[in-house]
Design a protein around this motif. Structure first.
Motif, short mmCIF file in Angstrom:
data_model
loop_
_atom_site.label_atom_id
_atom_site.label_comp_id
_atom_site.label_asym_id
_atom_site.label_seq_id
_atom_site.Cartn_x
_atom_site.Cartn_y
_atom_site.Cartn_z
N TRP A 102 41.33 41.54 37.30
CA TRP A 102 40.50 40.40 36.91
C TRP A 102 39.12 40.45 37.60
O TRP A 102 38.11 40.06 37.02
N LEU A 103 39.11 40.90 38.84
CA LEU A 103 37.83 40.99 39.57
C LEU A 103 36.83 41.88 38.86
O LEU A 103 35.61 41.69 38.98
N PHE A 104 37.33 42.84 38.11
CA PHE A 104 36.45 43.75 37.38
C PHE A 104 36.30 43.34 35.91
O PHE A 104 35.80 44.11 35.10
N VAL B 263 34.41 36.84 38.52
CA VAL B 263 34.39 38.25 38.15
C VAL B 263 33.23 38.95 38.86
O VAL B 263 32.09 38.48 38.85
N LEU B 264 33.55 40.07 39.51
CA LEU B 264 32.57 40.88 40.23
C LEU B 264 31.75 40.06 41.22
O LEU B 264 30.57 40.30 41.43
N ASN B 265 32.40 39.08 41.83
CA ASN B 265 31.75 38.25 42.84
C ASN B 265 32.24 38.69 44.21
O ASN B 265 33.39 38.43 44.58
N VAL C 151 31.68 37.56 47.13
CA VAL C 151 31.98 36.47 48.06
C VAL C 151 33.42 36.01 47.94
O VAL C 151 34.11 35.76 48.93
N TYR C 152 33.91 35.89 46.71
CA TYR C 152 35.25 35.33 46.49
C TYR C 152 36.32 36.39 46.25
O TYR C 152 37.46 36.05 45.91
N ALA C 153 35.98 37.66 46.41
CA ALA C 153 36.95 38.72 46.12
C ALA C 153 38.20 38.62 46.99
O ALA C 153 39.33 38.72 46.50
N ILE C 154 38.03 38.39 48.30
CA ILE C 154 39.18 38.34 49.21
C ILE C 154 40.10 37.16 48.89
O ILE C 154 41.31 37.35 48.70
N PRO C 155 39.62 35.91 48.83
CA PRO C 155 40.54 34.80 48.55
C PRO C 155 41.12 34.86 47.14
O PRO C 155 42.23 34.37 46.91
N PHE C 156 40.39 35.45 46.20
CA PHE C 156 40.90 35.54 44.83
C PHE C 156 42.18 36.37 44.77
O PHE C 156 43.09 36.09 43.98
#
Length: 723
Positions: A245-247, A343-345, A347-352
């Motif tokens: 989802w991050l990508f 998405v592709l943020n 800052v929020y990648a770790i908690p996501f």
């Protein structure tokens, strides 16, 4: 915390900030934001298409008929169905604009870049089989990752080729139409970029790339199947889903084969066990993940909304949370994924990734400890959080575990919300500082739109601030005055105060007055702003009448456009009458450095106001080439020497200018005030040159009304400024 413990955290923040400010990630954020209207409409269509209960399904069918599904499907096709194409368009447009901004001129027309990159995308994803859907690659769920990859590679390649003279056609007199000229100029670079994607597509087909991807996905599902119903399986599955989802890849859809091979059979077995009176065997089912790891959608985004409501220090954060809450309650998280975006943020990648894993551990621990039954009932994925915990377990303990999980997820997201706001605030202050330099520049003062037509971040912030300023003027909130005392060393008294405009923006904090004035000028609200400031100042002076002497003057700045309004005289008189303030207590300051040669209307307004007792001061005197002309043309009482002339060293040019102005003011019987006095050395030199009245930080900073009153009373009582 000690500095040592903060060190790694600050280093992480700085790394994230550097990544977040790269043109690529700026383009990602803005490109995804462009699709937000589509996403919000699509989220509503999803809720209508897949209601959370059978009763709601029946109610909607009875209300709207059997064609409701077709209606929702049409909405989804026109929103989510083209979301990746819209994101590609926005990304390319922003990246090209940033490229041009960095070079200082428009090298490539963004519209041309969008057309080229769109062609590259379709060249790459165009279906070849007769059964293949031509629209599938355009949807958010299936095509976003491919669209962003195509846009990234295609746009960068195209911009790179456009930088070489070899791949540009000289304009000369090729066309009188600017757009046609833009197209012809970069046509070789565009053709080469599209051709490169055609070769890439042919190579991928020759290598059987699609078969490789399908085989890899199948092997991935088989690998997960071997970990079936274990804690390691659940953590690996959810982490993989979140990373996808991050990508921009729909994690659950991509891993559907895992759901099909592992989660759905486990869910069916548990449902059958309950129906037969047996004990459910499996902990991890599709219902378990929906109810306990995806509250609000993938990433446990309902916890992010809760964190925004609890720890965000900005109005924007609270509004965003409330706006996204309705779809998130029903586990539709696309508005947050693409609107915040997640998405592709960086800052929020770790908690996501971390929040849903923590929620899995909490639910798993509750089941193992016997505090909650296993997920043994099938419920729609849009079942609201808190109710879904009860529905999937058949126990209120499911709801209690969801509450604990939501709190844990919010605690994980909370520090990253603060980091995001810190980074946004820093960037905002930098853009504000740049906007202030532009607003104060002499070149900007002669432009019809000083700020609104600026390129880049400054222009975007100006447009946003202009809208907020209109709201502030309409509600009369956040705009207020501070007062800076004016001192007469010859009498030792404070004889007046200048009313200074202040705007406390809800998100950015204090916005510098030159920016506020420039924006008000741009949106043609300068009269409204000026009259509001004048009204506030007169009202405050009226409140001071019983405690300050009758010769204490309140000074208010007036813009050139206000003076040129034929109704200005009448408006000032109306305000004085409404506030029951004698005209002699008001002084209007004309900013000489920004005013053009006065026209007849402006002079007439000033003469009429001076006839009734209002004082007139010429501010920033000595900065413009028309200074002496103003002395001859305008009805003046006071001249205020600009702060740039306050630093007078022996024999300097400033010393000669100030001495000449002091002598001229005495000859013309004008009161003289020097602004910007900051230290005793300046004061001593200026006094020796014949100046007697002063204003500046050496005496006092601008103060709130109550503090200013206390300062004036105490200073005059103690004769604090006696020579």
């Amino acid at each position: 915390m000690t500095n040592e413990s903060l060190g790694p955290w600050l280093r992480l923040v700085h790394v994230v900030e550097r990544i977040d400010r790269t043109p690529y990630f700026i383009a990602i954020r803005r490109g995804l934001a462009l699709a937000l209207p589509l996403i919000m409409t699509g989220a509503l269509a999803l809720l209508l298409r897949y209601p959370s209960t059978a009763g709601m399904q029946q109610l909607l069918t009875e209300a709207f008929g059997p064609r409701l599904d077709d209606f929702c499907d049409s909405l989804l096709a026109g929103t989510f169905g083209i979301g990746s194409l819209v994101a590609l368009y926005g990304f390319t447009d922003v990246l090209t604009s940033l490229h041009n901004q960095r070079l200082g001129h428009r090298v490539v027309n963004p519209m041309v870049a969008v057309i080229v990159v769109t062609s590259c995308f379709f060249t790459l994803v165009a279906p070849t089989g007769s059964d293949a859907s031509p629209l599938a690659p355009l949807s958010l769920g299936h095509g976003l990752f491919t669209a962003l990859v195509a846009a990234s590679i295609g746009c960068c390649l195209f911009l790179k080729l456009c930088g070489y003279r070899l791949f540009r056609i000289p304009l000369h007199n090729l066309s009188n139409d600017t757009l046609v000229g833009d197209v012809f100029t970069v046509m070789p670079a565009g053709m080469l970029t599209i051709l490169a994607f055609a070769i890439l597509r042919a190579a991928s087909m020759w290598l059987g790339w699609s078969e490789w991807v399908e085989a890899l996905t199948t092997q991935f599902a088989i690998s997960f199947s071997k970990l079936s119903n274990s804690l390691l399986f659940s953590i690996s599955y959810e982490a993989a889903s979140q990373v996808l989802w991050l990508f921009g890849i729909h994690g659950p859809n991509t891993l559907y084969s895992v759901q099909e091979r592992v989660l759905d059979p486990a869910a069916h077995a548990n449902v059958a066990a309950v129906a037969s009176g047996a004990t459910p065997q499996f902990i991890f089912t599709y219902g378990f993940f929906s109810a306990f790891a995806r509250m609000g959608g993938s990433g446990g985004t309902l916890s992010l909304i809760l964190a925004l409501l609890l720890v965000s220090r900005t109005v924007r954060g609270h509004k965003l949370a409330l706006f996204m809450m309705v779809p998130a309650v029903f586990n539709v998280n696309e508005p947050l994924l693409f609107g915040l975006p997640l998405v592709l943020n960086p800052v929020y990648a770790i908690p996501f990734v971390l929040a849903p894993i923590a929620q899995i551990l909490i639910a798993y621990g509750a089941i193992v400890a016997g505090l909650m039954p296993k997920a043994s009932f099938s419920v729609p994925w849009t079942t609201p959080a808190l109710f879904s915990g009860y529905a999937v377990t058949g126990s209120l303990s499911g709801t209690l575990v969801q509450i604990v999980s939501l709190a844990a997820g919010a605690a994980i997201y909370a520090p990253f919300v603060r980091v995001a706001e810190y980074l946004a605030g820093r960037r905002g202050q930098e853009v504000l500082a740049s906007l202030l330099r532009i607003a104060e520049s002499p070149e900007a003062s002669v432009k019809p739109k000083r700020c609104l037509e600026l390129p880049g971040d400054e222009g975007r912030m100006a447009v946003s601030l202009a809208s907020d300023l209109e709201d502030a003027l309409a509600t009369q909130k956040h705009i207020f005055l501070e007062y800076q005392p004016q001192v007469d060393l010859r009498t030792g008294r404070i004889f007046g105060a200048e009313a200074l405009l202040r705007w406390q923006h809800p998100f950015l904090g204090r916005v510098a007055p030159p920016i506020v004035v420039a924006l008000a000028d741009d949106i043609e609200e300068i009269d409204r702003l000026g009259l509001h400031v004048l009204s506030l100042a007169c009202r405050q002076r009226k409140r001071w009448r019983d405690v300050l002497p009758d010769d204490f003057v309140i000074a208010v700045n007036v813009s050139p456009k206000q003076l040129m309004n034929r109704e200005f005289y009448r408006n000032v008189v109306d305000i004085l009458d409404r506030e029951h303030l004698p005209p002699s207590l008001l002084e209007l300051e004309i900013t000489e450095s920004t005013m053009l040669l006065p026209d007849i209307e402006a002079i007439e307004n000033l003469k009429n106001l001076r006839k009734i007792g209002v004082k007139v001061a010429l501010d920033d005197f000595g900065m413009g080439h028309t200074s002496l002309h103003y002395l001859r043309e305008l009805p003046l009482d006071t001249v205020k020497i600009d702060r740039s002339l306050a630093d007078v060293s022996p024999g300097s040019v400033n010393e000669h200018i100030v001495k000449s102005i002091a002598e001229l003011s005495g000859t013309l019987n004008l009161s003289l005030v020097v602004e910007g006095v900051e230290n005793e050395r300046q004061l001593s030199r200026l006094s020796a040159l014949g100046c007697g009245r002063f204003q500046g930080y050496f005496f006092s900073r601008p103060l709130s009304a109550d503090v200013c009153l206390e300062f004036v009373l105490a200073a005059n009582r103690e004769n604090r400024f006696a020579a």
